[in-house]
Structure formats: C-alpha cells, structure tokens
Design a protein around this motif. Structure first.
Motif, short mmCIF file in Angstrom:
data_model
loop_
_atom_site.label_atom_id
_atom_site.label_comp_id
_atom_site.label_asym_id
_atom_site.label_seq_id
_atom_site.Cartn_x
_atom_site.Cartn_y
_atom_site.Cartn_z
N VAL A 100 0.87 -1.31 0.04
CA VAL A 100 -0.05 0.09 0.07
C VAL A 100 0.83 1.26 -0.18
O VAL A 100 0.45 2.41 -0.82
N LEU A 104 0.74 3.89 -2.84
CA LEU A 104 0.29 5.22 -2.72
C LEU A 104 1.64 6.39 -3.02
O LEU A 104 1.12 7.41 -3.75
N THR A 109 -2.14 9.86 -7.24
CA THR A 109 -3.68 9.59 -6.55
C THR A 109 -4.28 10.97 -6.08
O THR A 109 -3.49 11.87 -5.58
N GLU A 113 -9.32 10.86 -4.03
CA GLU A 113 -9.03 9.41 -3.68
C GLU A 113 -8.62 9.16 -2.26
O GLU A 113 -8.71 8.31 -1.49
N LEU A 114 -7.45 10.12 -1.94
CA LEU A 114 -6.60 10.11 -0.66
C LEU A 114 -7.83 10.00 0.34
O LEU A 114 -7.91 9.59 1.35
N GLN A 116 -11.10 9.37 0.26
CA GLN A 116 -11.66 7.70 0.49
C GLN A 116 -10.96 6.87 1.10
O GLN A 116 -11.40 6.03 2.00
N ILE A 117 -9.64 6.84 0.98
CA ILE A 117 -8.81 5.96 1.63
C ILE A 117 -8.82 6.23 3.18
O ILE A 117 -8.80 5.24 4.06
N ARG A 118 -8.71 7.68 3.41
CA ARG A 118 -9.09 8.06 4.64
C ARG A 118 -10.21 7.41 5.51
O ARG A 118 -10.29 7.03 6.61
N LEU A 120 -11.62 4.76 4.55
CA LEU A 120 -11.57 3.34 4.83
C LEU A 120 -10.86 3.39 6.13
O LEU A 120 -11.00 2.40 6.77
N LEU A 121 -9.73 3.94 6.19
CA LEU A 121 -9.02 3.96 7.34
C LEU A 121 -9.81 3.85 8.63
O LEU A 121 -9.61 3.44 9.92
N LYS A 122 -10.42 5.08 8.79
CA LYS A 122 -11.34 5.16 9.83
C LYS A 122 -12.17 3.94 10.16
O LYS A 122 -12.40 3.68 11.34
N LEU A 124 -11.98 1.09 9.36
CA LEU A 124 -10.89 -0.02 9.69
C LEU A 124 -10.68 0.10 11.43
O LEU A 124 -10.82 -1.13 11.79
N MET B 97 -5.97 3.33 -6.49
CA MET B 97 -7.10 3.39 -5.31
C MET B 97 -7.49 2.18 -5.18
O MET B 97 -7.71 1.49 -4.02
N VAL B 100 -5.16 -0.46 -3.64
CA VAL B 100 -5.13 -0.04 -2.33
C VAL B 100 -6.42 -0.45 -1.16
O VAL B 100 -6.13 -1.01 -0.15
N MET B 101 -7.66 -0.09 -1.51
CA MET B 101 -8.60 0.03 -0.88
C MET B 101 -8.98 -1.58 -0.61
O MET B 101 -9.24 -2.31 0.41
N ARG B 118 -1.41 6.17 7.83
CA ARG B 118 -2.07 7.74 8.02
C ARG B 118 -0.95 8.56 7.88
O ARG B 118 -1.18 9.84 7.25
N LEU B 121 -0.17 9.34 4.28
CA LEU B 121 -1.39 10.15 3.33
C LEU B 121 -1.20 11.53 3.88
O LEU B 121 -1.26 12.47 3.18
N LEU B 124 1.56 13.18 1.66
CA LEU B 124 1.18 13.23 0.61
C LEU B 124 0.21 14.35 0.05
O LEU B 124 0.44 15.13 -0.72
#
Lengths: 133, 133
Positions: A100, A104, A109, A113-114, A116-118, A120-122, A124, B97, B100-101, B118, B121, B124
DNA sequence: TCAATTATACGAAGCTTTTCGTAAAAAGAA
DNA sequence: TTCTTTTTACGAAAAGCTTCGTATAATTGA
C-alpha cells in the motif's frame, strides 16, 4: 460435480476477462477487435483462448445464435482479490502495508481518492476497536 | 555495453530473489535448501535457474571459492515497484486506489501499520499542496 | 443455386519457463 | 593414490501458454 472452481487466469486470459467485464457479454469477433486495439491478434487466436477459458469455466457461453456469446463467469472483484493475494505473497512477502505504501507513494492519487482511503482507514479503526465484542 | 537492464523476473526467479534479499549472498546449496522448505526442488534445478538469472544480470556471482556465491543484482524495492506497476495495469486497470482499498480491506493490517499509512497520507497531502512551488 | 463470407473446432507449431539427467572438474576421505 | 562427494556446465525433456493453419459447417447474397 465437475465444476472445479477456476481462478488463476493467465496474462492473456486476464486481458480478455477485462474486456468482458468492461463491455459485458461479447462475441469472439468483438473481443478480438477490442484486443486488436492494443496488439494485433488473429481471430482464431482469440477464439481458441475463449474456448480454453470456457473449458476452465472462466467464462460461460450462449450458443443460441451462430456467433456464440461469451460472458465472464468470475467477477472482477473476486479475481482481483485472488490475484492480489498471490501478488502480495510473491512480491511483497505478504506485507499489505508495504504494498500500500508503495502504491500510494509512487502512483498519482488524487486528493479525492486520498480522502476515500482516509475514510476506509477510519472504518477499519472503528471495526478493530470493537473486534472482540 | 551489453549490460541490458534486467527486470521482469519470472515467478520462480522471484522466489529465488526473495531468498537472496532475505538472507544475503548465498550458495546454490543454500538457496536450494531454502527453496525446498516450500517445495521439493532438485539441486540442479536451482543451479540452472541461478545460472540463467546470472545471464540475465538479475544476480551477480563471486567465483572465488569453488561454491559460487550469488547475490541479487536488483534491489527488492525497485523490483517491487516494477512489478507493482505491471500488476496495477493488468489486474486493476491502473487504479492504484482500488488496489489499495482492496489490500487494506481484505488483509489483516495492524493498528500500527494503519498509523503509518495515515502518516503517509498526511505527507502526500502536504506535498501536493505545495506541488507547484 | 453456388460462390464468398463468417463461424466454430481442433491440432499442432512456436515460445517461454521449469525441471532434470549426465558429464566433467574439484575437493575431501580412506 | 583411489574412491566418494560436491560442485559447475550444459543440453534437452517436460510443461504451460500463445498463436496459427486448416477443415468444416452455417449464412449471406448475387
């Protein structure tokens, strides 16, 4: 039952699956034309591949009309999931994190998109905090 | 110049590179023993592979002692980067993306690792906000 | 109807990758 | 020294994947 689960398309098979996923059920001719956009490919070559994929249960086909219509028998997601697992093991020794980070870090990206990943992280994180409930 | 840049190891070559990356310069015997832990592999099979990899400049070898010592000629990171690029294209149609997801969603990642991501991110984000300076 | 076109089926050639058998050289042990 | 073990080198078999030629059947249209 002779319907052994498939999954492990070769490089070319994957290209064809991509076409089927993108455009839906297609004839050999159509697939061949799509394929030829990238790389000159003989009609019978495409045909043969689809026949092989049919044998492997990677695709199903409708033989109603003279021109058979092929459709992917596996979903894009499950295939990606499977390939990703293998790739992770062979190339990244199983470390999803490393993969990952590299993905990244080295591929453009967008900020969206970043985000969206954030999210997802939350999610998780939330999931893991009540994992043992 | 006959030193054509390599890069595009086959599956088995990659396995061997993993061993070299993990354990450092090794003899054929050692590589073979490591390989055999996973899957019975003949000694000459390993030898041949290493010889081929040597021809392709994927590894270098020290012929001082009778048992040649092989060492990876490409780094793990550059190889991963290269493979990742290819994989992204063939399996995920170029969407880092999506990859990664899926990687985050379906493979155990520890809270600590999530944190590292994090941080990345954030970095980035910072980078992109002064991209045109 | 009959030739031209468009399909499928199938086998086999052509490549690449992997595995292995065998020969020969080097090293070690008796 | 002489026999055994360990090593490299090399060629070719084995296996898997891709491409293609050819036969044959169905369809179209002149």
């Amino acid at each position: 039952m002779e319907n052994t689960a498939p999954l492990k398309p070769t490089e070319t098979e994957l290209e064809i699956l991509q076409i089927l996923w993108q455009h839906g059920p297609s004839t050999v001719r159509f697939v061949n034309e799509e394929q030829s956009k990238t790389k000159e490919t003989g009609y019978t070559t495409t045909l043969k591949l689809l026949q092989i994929m049919h044998e492997k249960n990677l695709v199903t086909r409708d033989e109603e009309s003279r021109s058979h219509v092929y459709r992917a028998a596996v979903t894009e997601e499950e295939t990606q999931q499977h390939l990703l697992g293998r790739f992770l093991d062979t190339a990244f020794r199983g470390s999803a994190m490393k993969l990952v980070m590299q993905a990244l870090g080295n591929h453009r990206t967008t900020p969206d998109e970043l985000n969206q990943i954030r999210h997802l992280l939350k999610k998780l994180e939330d999931d893991s905090s009540n994992a043992d409930s």
